[in-house]
Write an enzyme that holds these catalytic residues in place. Sequence first.
Site, mmCIF file in Angstrom:
data_model
loop_
_atom_site.group_PDB
_atom_site.id
_atom_site.type_symbol
_atom_site.label_atom_id
_atom_site.label_comp_id
_atom_site.label_asym_id
_atom_site.label_seq_id
_atom_site.Cartn_x
_atom_site.Cartn_y
_atom_site.Cartn_z
ATOM 1 N N HIS A 1 3.653 -32.280 -4.512
ATOM 2 C CA HIS A 1 2.272 -32.523 -4.093
ATOM 3 C C HIS A 1 1.635 -31.256 -3.536
ATOM 4 O O HIS A 1 0.504 -30.889 -3.896
ATOM 5 C CB HIS A 1 2.249 -33.639 -3.049
ATOM 6 C CG HIS A 1 0.881 -34.066 -2.633
ATOM 7 N ND1 HIS A 1 0.268 -33.594 -1.497
ATOM 8 C CD2 HIS A 1 0.004 -34.932 -3.195
ATOM 9 C CE1 HIS A 1 -0.924 -34.146 -1.376
ATOM 10 N NE2 HIS A 1 -1.113 -34.964 -2.392
ATOM 11 N N SER B 1 -6.685 -36.014 -2.756
ATOM 12 C CA SER B 1 -5.842 -34.844 -2.485
ATOM 13 C C SER B 1 -6.330 -33.601 -3.207
ATOM 14 O O SER B 1 -6.069 -32.481 -2.758
ATOM 15 C CB SER B 1 -4.403 -35.117 -2.931
ATOM 16 O OG SER B 1 -3.743 -35.958 -2.043
ATOM 17 N N ASP C 1 1.058 -29.645 3.945
ATOM 18 C CA ASP C 1 1.436 -30.465 2.800
ATOM 19 C C ASP C 1 2.949 -30.651 2.754
ATOM 20 O O ASP C 1 3.646 -30.423 3.740
ATOM 21 C CB ASP C 1 0.904 -29.856 1.497
ATOM 22 C CG ASP C 1 0.381 -30.913 0.543
ATOM 23 O OD1 ASP C 1 1.170 -31.795 0.157
ATOM 24 O OD2 ASP C 1 -0.813 -30.878 0.186
#
Length: 603
Positions: free
Chosen positions: A270, A443, A229
Amino acid sequence: MNRARLSAFLLAVLALLVTAPAPWAGAPADRAGDAASVVMSAAAEKGEEVARPVWVFLADKGRHESDPEALAAAAARLSTRALARRARALPAGAVVGWRDLPLEPDYLDALAAAGFAPRAESRWLNAVSVLAAPAGEARLAALAFVARVEPVRASERYEPATAPARAASRWPAPGSPYDPSGRYRGVLAGGREDPIDYGASLAELTQINVPAVHQTGNHGEGVVVGMLDTGWNLEHDAFADLIVLGAWDFIQGDSVVANEPGEVDYQDAHGTMTLSTIAGHLPGELVGPAFGAAYYLAKTEDRSQEVPVEEDWWVAGIEWLESVGCDLVSSSLGYYDWYEFEDLDGNTAVTTIAADIAVGLGVMVVNSAGNSRVGFGHIIAPADGDSVLAVGAVDADGVVTSFSSPGPTYDGRIKPDVMARGLLNHVVDPGDPSGYLAASGTSFACPLTAGVAALLLAARPDATPMQVRDALRETADRAANPDNDYGWGLIDALAAVDYLVLTGAPASAPAPAAAIVGAWPNPFNPAARIAFRLGADGPARLAVHDTRGRRVIVLADGVLSAGEHAAVWDGRDAAGRPVASGVYLARLEAAGASATRRLVLLK
């Protein structure tokens, strides 16, 4: 950015999520290709050559192919845990092979001398990525040791939230149940709060039946998960007891995976949110499905670039995660810029090839399907891989979201594989160590599903990635009629665990009259799930005895059908009183046969 400005920014993003049926921060992935086109077009108008990252695939491994000691040296860079996992997945004598050999250093030196400094290297692909303008690409392709040159494809971009830079991550304290080489030394399920107060995570976990598995004492203990990520802020309260075995920043080339000076404020946002989805643990606030697992973190996406170019770092990242001994990789990233739909055939995209190699080495790979239902309109790489578990997103009612990428793959295979919630998921606020947000996108469906896969591997550590995939697909709610919107459907964690454990015997094994297939977790606290199989219809009894032969409780007694069954023992006797810690025996009797399984209760 101060907290007031950050909170205002996050509230504004959340308002957009609530008012528009779009993935987290809209559909920025569709803008990435446009940005690249604008930049390149502008440069072309000025007569400038624009350098871009390209893959340079080498013709061979050079001297290493004839060096008898090269394979031994390649094996030495793999952790003990990785070698053990490979030994379960590969034939004897094939645990280490050609793909593990390093790149020929003379080739790399020649590239550097010509002005092409390596960005990332891939042993598996025998390739290196470099920056090159069009004329440089032509020079590269003409080199005798170069097989071909291809562009590095772009990442599906996410723009979740802005978060300030923070201190470096915390690593395992001395005495952690994992050692640095990845060899598991043992960790027990005892000491966890049960029943767990899931806080606002309850709805998304209940939708996929995770609490039922947690009630058996299985939280993913003993499993090592790798995350790919953007980076991670581990200072949030929900990460207080997270086990991180190691991390690497493939962008900066160091072990700091939190924000560093010079990076955009939201670089690690994120990743922080996806990690909280699978591994967060703060009862009453947020709980992930696999908070008992241990984690490696690979930072592979540079959020600062106007045109995203992270495919090469993703490949380097998954190779590293495999080498350190991960059982499972969760990736909420995807690639399709510069790919055409016909490239998404499971055999073309380099991330797909790398993911399939990892699966062949025994690593379960779970990837988001993508947020490109509108625009690109297809699944993204590496979710197109036939051995990659591609995860789409549904809402709280189990309806596919407006953004979840559909199948099929170009060669006609059904994708996604399965579904989990990906709309307004409960995640940590990456800019507030005690705050929480709602976030959307495949996600977040991906780490939910990866967490369930970790529960399956905790229940049956010898399971192969394809067995885990099949268990998740065959027990999902649309398994009878899979399609290219839902795949096999919404996953069911408990049903998948049962399926995996009960189908664990080799197909060629003779069916005994009575067999206890497994008990998990074991040792256990507070409860163990005992799976058993009967060879024929008839009377059967499953009871628990102490080591002196005294019956503690009868769990099943009556006429049962042939096939698989399961029962749960909660550590109490027939009168409902808790029994003491110690060794107990589960005994199954049927058709004149019997089977016994040792259970250990630890409080």
